[in-house]
Design a protein around this motif. Sequence first.
Motif, PDB file in Angstrom:
ATOM      1  N   LEU A   1       8.571   4.672   7.101  1.00  0.00           N
ATOM      2  CA  LEU A   1       7.409   3.843   6.851  1.00  0.00           C
ATOM      3  C   LEU A   1       7.575   2.933   5.640  1.00  0.00           C
ATOM      4  O   LEU A   1       6.846   1.972   5.500  1.00  0.00           O
ATOM      5  CB  LEU A   1       6.172   4.706   6.664  1.00  0.00           C
ATOM      6  N   GLY A   2       8.492   3.226   4.757  1.00  0.00           N
ATOM      7  CA  GLY A   2       8.620   2.450   3.550  1.00  0.00           C
ATOM      8  C   GLY A   2       9.323   1.127   3.740  1.00  0.00           C
ATOM      9  O   GLY A   2       9.858   0.849   4.777  1.00  0.00           O
TER      10      GLY A   2
ATOM     11  N   PHE B   1       1.421   9.165   2.857  1.00  0.00           N
ATOM     12  CA  PHE B   1       2.462   8.839   3.835  1.00  0.00           C
ATOM     13  C   PHE B   1       3.541   9.921   3.918  1.00  0.00           C
ATOM     14  O   PHE B   1       4.243  10.022   4.922  1.00  0.00           O
ATOM     15  CB  PHE B   1       3.088   7.484   3.509  1.00  0.00           C
ATOM     16  N   ASN B   2       3.678  10.734   2.882  1.00  0.00           N
ATOM     17  CA  ASN B   2       4.646  11.827   2.926  1.00  0.00           C
ATOM     18  C   ASN B   2       4.269  12.877   3.958  1.00  0.00           C
ATOM     19  O   ASN B   2       5.095  13.711   4.340  1.00  0.00           O
ATOM     20  CB  ASN B   2       4.748  12.495   1.546  1.00  0.00           C
TER      21      ASN B   2
ATOM     22  N   ILE C   1       0.795  -1.238   0.000  1.00  0.00           N
ATOM     23  CA  ILE C   1       0.000   0.000   0.000  1.00  0.00           C
ATOM     24  C   ILE C   1       0.823   1.282   0.000  1.00  0.00           C
ATOM     25  O   ILE C   1       0.270   2.365  -0.215  1.00  0.00           O
ATOM     26  CB  ILE C   1      -0.944   0.041   1.221  1.00  0.00           C
ATOM     27  N   PHE C   2       2.141   1.185   0.219  1.00  0.00           N
ATOM     28  CA  PHE C   2       2.923   2.421   0.400  1.00  0.00           C
ATOM     29  C   PHE C   2       3.012   3.232  -0.890  1.00  0.00           C
ATOM     30  O   PHE C   2       2.676   4.415  -0.913  1.00  0.00           O
ATOM     31  CB  PHE C   2       4.323   2.094   0.912  1.00  0.00           C
ATOM     32  N   GLU C   3       3.412   2.608  -1.966  1.00  0.00           N
ATOM     33  CA  GLU C   3       3.641   3.361  -3.213  1.00  0.00           C
ATOM     34  C   GLU C   3       2.363   3.998  -3.764  1.00  0.00           C
ATOM     35  O   GLU C   3       2.375   5.176  -4.145  1.00  0.00           O
ATOM     36  CB  GLU C   3       4.266   2.446  -4.268  1.00  0.00           C
TER      37      GLU C   3
END
Length: 457
Positions: A456-457, A448-449, A440-442
Amino acid sequence: MKATKQHISVSCSKVLYKDKSWLATKTFIFIYAMQLKKIMPVDNGYTFGTPREIEALKPQEKRYMAKDKLNNGLFLDIKPTGRKVWVYRYSFNRKQERLTIGNYPDISLKDAREIRNENATKIAKGISPQQENKKAYKGYSKTVLFVEYGERYYSEVIKKDRKNPKTMFMYLHNDIFPMLGHLPISDIGIEHIRDTIWRKKEQGFDASANQVKGLLKRMFDYAVTLGLVEFNPVLAIPTRHVFKAKARERYLSIDEIRTFYTTLLNSRIYKPRKLGILLSLLTLLRKSELLRAKWEHIDFEKRVWLVPETKADSKTGYSREMVVYLSDQIIEILKELKTIAGDEPYVFVGRQRGTHISHNAFNTAQKSALALTDLPPFTIHDLRRTASTHLNEQGFNGDAIEKCLNHVMTGVRGVYNKAEYEKERIELMQKWSNFIFSIIFEPNLIFFNEFKPKKLG
């Protein structure tokens, strides 16, 4: 025919009528004592001191008594049906009296002991609890309307036994009183009970119908105890005909996890709700355990989160504390929530100071996000099954996974395996967070930034 005190007394009196000798008198006393012993619960030396020990008291062919290890006069009357009734036996003016307190587990061990202590104080002041109880209900006739009885039951039982009686209040006023409230309690029969339960079923709420049935059963149990009715009409309706729980199998695939959380995190839903639903997947905690979380139970330095009171186990009826080991990602999310919460005691802050969010807050947020997708329906609780499924597929220690879910092992293995799997769980939680964020990060990089994406990555 089942023997009663009256039957025994009459039959034994015949001995005295035919022969008024000393021997006949002695025979009468002996027969009466022996027959009375058959119908009274027997004290066979069983004791209890904890809820676990009470659960271990199984029904037998005949009724029997078990006494509190505190030797305070508190007993449990265990019936062949499995019903357990609290009884307080005491001496007043050199006579033995007994006071029926109520059913277990409707009244817990702790509450039963408190009620016993309250009545012991009355005895010390020269007041008989048994006689006082009779006076309290004198004139409370069997023609009392059910709504009057229900209001009294709510005040005397529900409000004392439940921390949050709101649900029971709603069932009473929305489902029970409209159907039964105008009837005298002694006139209510099986048909009335069936109509009340089936009204809820016909609305499409089978689980709620079962809750209504359970509440009615407890209410009539209490009415029997008070002598307002002769029997409990709810017992004639089997639970299996009202509601049969189905085992849920729903869990999210990797693509579904990506789709749902991308939609959720990019939505306009309040940020703490978004992060709470993400924590539900990462921590494996239940919704109720999340919304009641307090900052005092989270130790960022030791990287642990103590949950002092979890949902009560359905088999044992008592709660167990648990520890959640914090991954890097969970820590960063909690720090963000701490910034939002400020000096509030709860992680997820309610509308009023010093309170947590409502029970439905996460549900509402989850359903709002789900409505923006084409995904099949699922619940927040299904996220625990999602985590368990993927962790097992990835080959993690099954016992460690069960500990993370705070499940109790069953059978012989559960008796002997007391390991907490700390090392395995710490590793599991970090790898699980890494796995979820790899999904889910990308797609949610912008979200998330907003708070320390490099960790977190």
